[in-house]
Design a protein around this motif. Structure first.
Motif, PDB file in Angstrom:
ATOM      1  N   GLY A  73       3.867 -12.651 -19.387  1.00  0.00           N
ATOM      2  CA  GLY A  73       2.956 -11.579 -19.035  1.00  0.00           C
ATOM      3  C   GLY A  73       3.328 -10.999 -17.690  1.00  0.00           C
ATOM      4  O   GLY A  73       4.310 -11.413 -17.065  1.00  0.00           O
ATOM      5  N   PRO A  74       2.581 -10.053 -17.226  1.00  0.00           N
ATOM      6  CA  PRO A  74       2.871  -9.479 -15.916  1.00  0.00           C
ATOM      7  C   PRO A  74       2.665 -10.520 -14.819  1.00  0.00           C
ATOM      8  O   PRO A  74       1.939 -11.495 -14.994  1.00  0.00           O
ATOM      9  CB  PRO A  74       1.866  -8.337 -15.788  1.00  0.00           C
ATOM     10  CG  PRO A  74       0.792  -8.637 -16.763  1.00  0.00           C
ATOM     11  CD  PRO A  74       1.413  -9.453 -17.851  1.00  0.00           C
ATOM     12  N   ARG A  75       3.328 -10.283 -13.688  1.00  0.00           N
ATOM     13  CA  ARG A  75       3.197 -11.219 -12.576  1.00  0.00           C
ATOM     14  C   ARG A  75       1.770 -11.261 -12.061  1.00  0.00           C
ATOM     15  O   ARG A  75       1.048 -10.272 -12.085  1.00  0.00           O
ATOM     16  CB  ARG A  75       4.107 -10.805 -11.425  1.00  0.00           C
ATOM     17  CG  ARG A  75       5.562 -11.087 -11.712  1.00  0.00           C
ATOM     18  CD  ARG A  75       6.433 -10.681 -10.572  1.00  0.00           C
ATOM     19  NE  ARG A  75       6.079 -11.389  -9.348  1.00  0.00           N
ATOM     20  CZ  ARG A  75       6.842 -11.452  -8.292  1.00  0.00           C
ATOM     21  NH1 ARG A  75       7.999 -10.849  -8.290  1.00  0.00           N
ATOM     22  NH2 ARG A  75       6.459 -12.093  -7.200  1.00  0.00           N
ATOM     23  N   ARG A  76       1.390 -12.438 -11.617  1.00  0.00           N
ATOM     24  CA  ARG A  76       0.062 -12.629 -11.058  1.00  0.00           C
ATOM     25  C   ARG A  76      -0.027 -11.872  -9.740  1.00  0.00           C
ATOM     26  O   ARG A  76       0.893 -11.897  -8.920  1.00  0.00           O
ATOM     27  CB  ARG A  76      -0.167 -14.121 -10.832  1.00  0.00           C
ATOM     28  CG  ARG A  76      -1.488 -14.488 -10.229  1.00  0.00           C
ATOM     29  CD  ARG A  76      -1.638 -15.998 -10.089  1.00  0.00           C
ATOM     30  NE  ARG A  76      -0.546 -16.624  -9.384  1.00  0.00           N
ATOM     31  CZ  ARG A  76      -0.520 -16.855  -8.072  1.00  0.00           C
ATOM     32  NH1 ARG A  76      -1.548 -16.493  -7.321  1.00  0.00           N
ATOM     33  NH2 ARG A  76       0.509 -17.437  -7.500  1.00  0.00           N
ATOM     34  N   MET A  91      -8.377  -8.362  13.237  1.00  0.00           N
ATOM     35  CA  MET A  91      -8.221  -8.870  11.878  1.00  0.00           C
ATOM     36  C   MET A  91      -7.009  -8.222  11.230  1.00  0.00           C
ATOM     37  O   MET A  91      -6.730  -7.046  11.422  1.00  0.00           O
ATOM     38  CB  MET A  91      -9.473  -8.594  11.061  1.00  0.00           C
ATOM     39  CG  MET A  91     -10.698  -9.320  11.613  1.00  0.00           C
ATOM     40  SD  MET A  91     -12.138  -9.131  10.591  1.00  0.00           S
ATOM     41  CE  MET A  91     -11.767 -10.209   9.257  1.00  0.00           C
ATOM     42  N   VAL A  92      -6.316  -9.028  10.429  1.00  0.00           N
ATOM     43  CA  VAL A  92      -5.158  -8.558   9.671  1.00  0.00           C
ATOM     44  C   VAL A  92      -5.367  -8.954   8.224  1.00  0.00           C
ATOM     45  O   VAL A  92      -5.650 -10.111   7.922  1.00  0.00           O
ATOM     46  CB  VAL A  92      -3.851  -9.181  10.213  1.00  0.00           C
ATOM     47  CG1 VAL A  92      -2.692  -8.878   9.286  1.00  0.00           C
ATOM     48  CG2 VAL A  92      -3.565  -8.684  11.608  1.00  0.00           C
ATOM     49  N   GLU A  93      -5.241  -7.968   7.326  1.00  0.00           N
ATOM     50  CA  GLU A  93      -5.317  -8.236   5.890  1.00  0.00           C
ATOM     51  C   GLU A  93      -3.921  -8.036   5.319  1.00  0.00           C
ATOM     52  O   GLU A  93      -3.292  -7.008   5.536  1.00  0.00           O
ATOM     53  CB  GLU A  93      -6.294  -7.269   5.214  1.00  0.00           C
ATOM     54  CG  GLU A  93      -7.728  -7.483   5.614  1.00  0.00           C
ATOM     55  CD  GLU A  93      -8.673  -6.554   4.864  1.00  0.00           C
ATOM     56  OE1 GLU A  93      -8.251  -5.932   3.879  1.00  0.00           O
ATOM     57  OE2 GLU A  93      -9.836  -6.472   5.279  1.00  0.00           O
ATOM     58  N   THR A  94      -3.440  -9.033   4.579  1.00  0.00           N
ATOM     59  CA  THR A  94      -2.098  -8.943   4.008  1.00  0.00           C
ATOM     60  C   THR A  94      -2.029  -9.729   2.712  1.00  0.00           C
ATOM     61  O   THR A  94      -2.778 -10.680   2.499  1.00  0.00           O
ATOM     62  CB  THR A  94      -1.043  -9.451   5.000  1.00  0.00           C
ATOM     63  OG1 THR A  94       0.254  -9.304   4.421  1.00  0.00           O
ATOM     64  CG2 THR A  94      -1.263 -10.892   5.383  1.00  0.00           C
ATOM     65  N   LYS A  95      -1.112  -9.301   1.845  1.00  0.00           N
ATOM     66  CA  LYS A  95      -0.861 -10.037   0.610  1.00  0.00           C
ATOM     67  C   LYS A  95       0.378 -10.916   0.738  1.00  0.00           C
ATOM     68  O   LYS A  95       0.648 -11.731  -0.123  1.00  0.00           O
ATOM     69  CB  LYS A  95      -0.680  -9.065  -0.559  1.00  0.00           C
ATOM     70  CG  LYS A  95      -1.965  -8.412  -0.995  1.00  0.00           C
ATOM     71  CD  LYS A  95      -1.739  -7.620  -2.260  1.00  0.00           C
ATOM     72  CE  LYS A  95      -3.044  -7.027  -2.759  1.00  0.00           C
ATOM     73  NZ  LYS A  95      -2.870  -6.342  -4.032  1.00  0.00           N
TER      74      LYS A  95
END
Length: 119
Positions: A73-76, A91-95
């Motif tokens: 399936g597609p990547r999580r 604050m830092v938001e990152t994936k």
């Protein structure tokens, strides 16, 4: 390097390689492998079968170099991580870990410390 030195170095290499060749000539395991290869080639010639046919018979997947594994399936999706600097409340938001500010923090304070700032 002079011609004489080059000649002597090559002569020494040749003597070493001849010694290795003699050792291989007396190796029983090599004799068995050569005998096996000769018998296999004679058998293949007797049946009119080529090496590719043998490989495809023993390993059908080997003939397909770009054979895709079972359909996935597609990547999580990556989870968003939020880091909060305790002193500045920035604050830092990152994936991922390739964030400019996050890298600067890790360089200044150390990766273990910054991972402790994860919300």
């Amino acid at each position: 390097m002079s011609k004489l030195a080059e000649y002597k170095a090559l002569e020494a290499q040749l003597a070493e390689q001849l010694k290795q060749l003699d050792a291989l000539r007396n190796d029983k395991e090599l004799e068995r492998e050569i005998e096996f290869e000769e018998k296999l080639r004679n058998l293949m010639a007797g049946y009119g079968v080529g090496l590719r046919d043998i490989i495809s018979l023993l390993d059908p997947q080997a003939g397909r170099p770009n054979a895709a594994p079972a359909a996935r399936g597609p990547r999580r999706q990556r989870q968003v991580k939020i880091y909060k600097h305790p002193e500045t409340s920035e604050m830092v938001e990152t994936k991922g870990g390739n964030h400019k500010v996050l890298k600067a923090w890790k360089e200044k304070h150390g990766a273990k410390v910054v991972e402790g700032w994860l919300q």
